[in-house]
Design a protein around this motif. Structure first.
Motif, PDB file in Angstrom:
ATOM      1  N   ILE A 503     -24.110  -3.642   6.509  1.00  7.91           N
ATOM      2  CA  ILE A 503     -25.169  -3.122   5.619  1.00  7.91           C
ATOM      3  C   ILE A 503     -25.583  -1.724   6.094  1.00  7.91           C
ATOM      4  N   LYS A 504     -25.809  -1.638   7.403  1.00  4.70           N
ATOM      5  CA  LYS A 504     -26.295  -0.374   7.976  1.00  4.70           C
ATOM      6  C   LYS A 504     -25.288   0.751   7.842  1.00  4.70           C
ATOM      7  N   SER A 505     -23.988   0.405   7.916  1.00  5.60           N
ATOM      8  CA  SER A 505     -23.008   1.500   7.885  1.00  5.60           C
ATOM      9  C   SER A 505     -22.810   2.056   6.472  1.00  5.60           C
ATOM     10  N   GLY A 506     -23.550   1.545   5.502  1.00  7.81           N
ATOM     11  CA  GLY A 506     -23.549   2.164   4.173  1.00  7.81           C
ATOM     12  C   GLY A 506     -22.197   2.155   3.472  1.00  7.81           C
ATOM     13  N   LEU A 507     -21.638   0.963   3.306  1.00  7.83           N
ATOM     14  CA  LEU A 507     -20.315   0.854   2.671  1.00  7.83           C
ATOM     15  C   LEU A 507     -20.455   0.947   1.149  1.00  7.83           C
ATOM     16  N   ASP A 508     -19.520   1.676   0.533  1.00  9.21           N
ATOM     17  CA  ASP A 508     -19.533   1.784  -0.926  1.00  9.21           C
ATOM     18  C   ASP A 508     -18.949   0.515  -1.559  1.00  9.21           C
ATOM     19  N   VAL A 509     -19.555   0.120  -2.673  1.00 10.32           N
ATOM     20  CA  VAL A 509     -19.001  -1.011  -3.417  1.00 10.32           C
ATOM     21  C   VAL A 509     -18.226  -0.434  -4.601  1.00 10.32           C
ATOM     22  N   THR A 510     -16.947  -0.766  -4.678  1.00  4.81           N
ATOM     23  CA  THR A 510     -16.114  -0.197  -5.752  1.00  4.81           C
ATOM     24  C   THR A 510     -15.505  -1.316  -6.577  1.00  4.81           C
ATOM     25  N   VAL A 511     -15.157  -0.984  -7.809  1.00  5.60           N
ATOM     26  CA  VAL A 511     -14.600  -2.013  -8.690  1.00  5.60           C
ATOM     27  C   VAL A 511     -13.312  -1.512  -9.329  1.00  5.60           C
ATOM     28  N   GLN A 512     -12.375  -2.457  -9.491  1.00  8.21           N
ATOM     29  CA  GLN A 512     -11.062  -2.120 -10.038  1.00  8.21           C
ATOM     30  C   GLN A 512     -10.648  -3.224 -10.993  1.00  8.21           C
ATOM     31  N   GLU A 513      -9.896  -2.879 -12.031  1.00  8.67           N
ATOM     32  CA  GLU A 513      -9.328  -3.919 -12.899  1.00  8.67           C
ATOM     33  C   GLU A 513      -7.850  -4.043 -12.604  1.00  8.67           C
ATOM     34  N   MET A 514      -7.353  -5.261 -12.582  1.00  5.02           N
ATOM     35  CA  MET A 514      -5.919  -5.424 -12.337  1.00  5.02           C
ATOM     36  C   MET A 514      -5.444  -6.786 -12.824  1.00  5.02           C
ATOM     37  N   PRO A 515      -4.118  -6.945 -13.028  1.00  8.31           N
ATOM     38  CA  PRO A 515      -3.615  -8.274 -13.407  1.00  8.31           C
ATOM     39  C   PRO A 515      -3.944  -9.273 -12.306  1.00  8.31           C
ATOM     40  N   LYS A 516      -4.219 -10.490 -12.740  1.00 10.02           N
ATOM     41  CA  LYS A 516      -4.619 -11.538 -11.806  1.00 10.02           C
ATOM     42  C   LYS A 516      -3.630 -11.696 -10.636  1.00 10.02           C
ATOM     43  N   GLU A 517      -2.320 -11.684 -10.978  1.00  6.97           N
ATOM     44  CA  GLU A 517      -1.313 -11.896  -9.910  1.00  6.97           C
ATOM     45  C   GLU A 517      -1.432 -10.810  -8.838  1.00  6.97           C
ATOM     46  N   ASP A 518      -1.619  -9.556  -9.320  1.00 10.64           N
ATOM     47  CA  ASP A 518      -1.697  -8.462  -8.355  1.00 10.64           C
ATOM     48  C   ASP A 518      -2.917  -8.630  -7.462  1.00 10.64           C
ATOM     49  N   ALA A 519      -3.988  -9.106  -8.079  1.00 15.36           N
ATOM     50  CA  ALA A 519      -5.221  -9.285  -7.309  1.00 15.36           C
ATOM     51  C   ALA A 519      -4.997 -10.311  -6.210  1.00 15.36           C
ATOM     52  N   VAL A 520      -4.344 -11.416  -6.584  1.00 18.94           N
ATOM     53  CA  VAL A 520      -4.091 -12.466  -5.600  1.00 18.94           C
ATOM     54  C   VAL A 520      -3.164 -11.943  -4.512  1.00 18.94           C
ATOM     55  N   LYS A 521      -2.123 -11.232  -4.943  1.00 17.11           N
ATOM     56  CA  LYS A 521      -1.172 -10.685  -3.970  1.00 17.11           C
ATOM     57  C   LYS A 521      -1.847  -9.716  -3.007  1.00 17.11           C
ATOM     58  N   SER A 522      -2.807  -8.954  -3.527  1.00 17.45           N
ATOM     59  CA  SER A 522      -3.449  -7.955  -2.668  1.00 17.45           C
ATOM     60  C   SER A 522      -4.394  -8.623  -1.668  1.00 17.45           C
ATOM     61  N   GLY A 523      -4.497  -9.945  -1.759  1.00 13.33           N
ATOM     62  CA  GLY A 523      -5.302 -10.657  -0.779  1.00 13.33           C
ATOM     63  C   GLY A 523      -6.760 -10.787  -1.193  1.00 13.33           C
ATOM     64  N   ALA A 524      -7.069 -10.479  -2.447  1.00 12.16           N
ATOM     65  CA  ALA A 524      -8.457 -10.604  -2.889  1.00 12.16           C
ATOM     66  C   ALA A 524      -8.866 -12.073  -2.873  1.00 12.16           C
ATOM     67  N   GLU A 525     -10.089 -12.299  -2.458  1.00 11.93           N
ATOM     68  CA  GLU A 525     -10.623 -13.655  -2.332  1.00 11.93           C
ATOM     69  C   GLU A 525     -11.062 -14.159  -3.704  1.00 11.93           C
TER      70      GLU A 525
END
Ligand code: SER
Length: 583
Positions: A503-525
């Motif tokens: 929280i303190k290190s001020g991380l940016d929250v970013t959003v991306q759209e992608m095919p479901k398979e790619d999201a899973v492959k990229s390791g997204a939870e």
């Protein structure tokens, strides 16, 4: 002949023909992220089929453990299996068609003592990519298969490739005639009436297919595959693989324990149990993505059918023991890992039972509501809601309804299901994140905090941590996650500290759209992959977290303030619950 004897004869026969026996690769491919499980004996050998030198030479033989899940829903009929063992022999630029056919024929007729009259074969008929396989045809005639039992078919039947791209070629397939009458004048080995059963497939791999079409490989290979269970079934004169020694003890036990007779359910239990054990044994664990999700599906379907048979679920350890005992000759590793395998299966069963219990409670409410309003049919929306919110399959709702003399209206179920799948990302994701119905500023902050907490728990407790649910109000957040033990004070402190550091290190929250398979492959939870539409939104928080989610979220973690864990407790078997606040 028992399966183990067929396997031993096979390996020894090919050894006597100059082949090196190589070990089966694990079910979970070592260097191939493109497939979930090994689906064929050739899969681990692809680099060598393409020309790389194999350390064991140019003639290889093995048994390969395989899982094919494309027809998981067919299991329960008399032939489909999700796990099977494939015996194979390979020539890596060594012998080709004639020698391969001669060896197959010798093995079938001399070693397995199958009479020539029982055998029919098919060869490739030829097309613009590859000419008719007269070499195979002549080779079959030479060993003694008469012309009238040699058939020619096109690519649909006599061409083999794993998927869309890769090494491939025409094949010749061997069929066993069960002696049943022909189903029509046209009945031939490509017909699936059950008269002819395919027993072996020899692929003459001299081509490579990619987007641009076919090209020649640098060497001519042979890849063969013989299904062990099917061969055992035929040699034992059985109608289904469930009657051979690998399944019959467990099938008999289920019959003994059942209160309701249902052969399909017994087969599904026996089959899914075996597949699950093999997957667990090779390192698979239930989860909500990829192979873990397939394992979960197998185990849940197994549990559902145990319920259908009305078998007391406390008998599961004994059922597992019986199954392992009948398989341990083929797979001694099941015996050595017996306790771990049991634990994984029983934990998953317990989790599922819990889901079912919640669903049943909700069902009672729905049933009462229906009756109180003077109706005798449960409406589609309620059936669907039971599925969507409680993971309660419609067959189960129907079954329970019947017991109360109620009907279910399934007329619109398909539409609702589809609508649900297509639902706008925001809507569906929010629903399943839970508790985000009113998304004020503070709820949005809590929402981002759940992502950080999820990521921190993975660092502190391990990668097995996955979100199991969450609930957010303006006052606090609740987060359920998979973990087998109570967290120690130190673990809690470390988790809290890590979240606060992020929280303190001020991380940016970013959003991306992608095919479901790619999201899973990229390791997204994500929680329930099947619940998402084909295109998904993925929220990342700096480098520390990546999740499929509909949002909304804060723009930078600095906005969150200070995170504090208030409570850590059990939620259900293998699931812990954290209550936390932002202050
Ligand atoms: N690859 C072929 C098959 O799976 C032969 O082994 O049938």
């Amino acid at each position: 002949m028992k399966a183990i004897d067929i396997r031993n004869k096979y390996l020894n026969f090919f050894k006597s023909k100059g082949h090196s026996i190589i070990p089966s690769s694990p079910l979970i491919p070592e260097n191939d992220p493109s497939v979930l499980f090994n689906t064929a004996g050739m899969q681990p050998l692809v680099p060598y089929l393409l020309g790389q030198k194999h350390p064991s030479g140019t003639r290889l033989t093995d048994y390969q453990k395989c899982v094919r899940t494309n027809d998981i829903d067919e299991v329960g009929d008399n032939r489909h299996l999700t796990y099977f063992e494939m015996l194979g022999n390979w020539s890596l630029g060594d012998y080709f068609k004639e020698e391969s056919i001669a060896m197959s024929y010798e093995f079938l007729t001399k070693e397995l003592e199958i009479p020539n009259e029982k055998l029919s074969v098919t060869c490739f008929a030829g097309d613009e990519d590859c000419k008719r396989d007269d070499v195979a045809y002549e080779a079959w005639k030479k060993v003694g298969i008469p012309e009238e039992r040699i058939y020619f078919f096109g690519k649909d039947d006599n061409w083999w490739i794993a998927g869309e791209e890769g090494p491939c070629g025409p094949d010749t397939e061997m069929f066993y005639d069960t002696g049943k009458p022909k189903c029509s004048d046209k009945c031939n080995p490509s017909c699936d009436c059950g008269k002819y059963v395919e027993i072996w497939n020899n692929v003459f791999m001299e081509f490579y297919k990619d987007k641009n079409g076919y090209s020649k490989l640098q060497q001519k290979n042979v890849d063969t595959g013989l299904g062990l269970e099917r061969m055992a079934m035929l040699l034992q004169g059985k109608e289904t693989p469930f009657e051979i020694e690998l399944f019959s003890p467990v099938m008999e036990e289920l019959e003994k324990l059942q209160k309701v007779d249902n052969i399909q359910s017994r087969r599904i239990v026996a089959e899914h149990l075996r597949s699950s054990m093999m997957i667990i044994n090779d390192g698979g664990r239930p989860s909500n993505v990829d192979r873990g999700y397939i394992l979960r599906r197998l185990l849940r379907r197994m549990t559902r059918h145990l319920n259908k048979l009305e078998i007391d679920l406390t008998k599961l350890p004994e059922i597992i023991d019986i199954s392992i005992n009948s398989l341990k000759e083929l797979y001694p590793e099941l015996d050595s890992n017996r306790e771990e395998i049991k634990k994984v299966i029983i934990d998953e069963k317990d989790k599922f039972v819990k889901t079912l219990q919640n669903g049943e409670r909700e069902f009672e409410k729905v049933a009462n509501r229906t009756k109180n309003s003077g109706k005798n049919t449960i409406d589609t929306e309620a059936v669907f809601n039971l599925y969507e919110t409680y993971g309660f399959p419609p067959e189960m709702t129907e079954e329970l309804a019947k017991e109360q003399n109620l009907k279910v209206d399934m007329s619109d179920y398909k539409r609702l299901f589809k609508e649900h799948q297509d639902k706008s990302r925001l809507g569906s994701d929010q629903k399943f994140k839970g508790g985000l119905a009113s998304t004020g500023e503070i709820e949005i902050k809590y929402h981002t905090a759940t992502h950080l907490l999820n990521a921190a728990l993975k660092v502190i407790l391990g990668e097995h941590v996955h979100q199991k649910g969450s609930n957010i109000t303006a006052e606090r957040m609740r987060f359920d996650f998979s973990h087998g033990a109570k967290m120690t004070d130190e673990e809690k402190q470390k988790t809290e500290d890590l979240v606060n550091e992020w929280i303190k290190s001020g991380l940016d929250v970013t959003v991306q759209e992608m095919p479901k398979e790619d999201a899973v492959k990229s390791g997204a939870e994500c929680m329930f992959i099947e619940k998402y539409p084909d295109i998904v939104t993925v929220y990342s928080i700096g480098e520390v977290s990546k999740e499929l989610c509909g949002g909304p979220h804060v723009k930078n973690t600095k906005e969150l303030g200070h995170f504090k864990i208030k409570k850590e407790e059990a939620s259900s078997a293998g699931v812990r619950r954290i209550k936390a606040i932002l202050e």
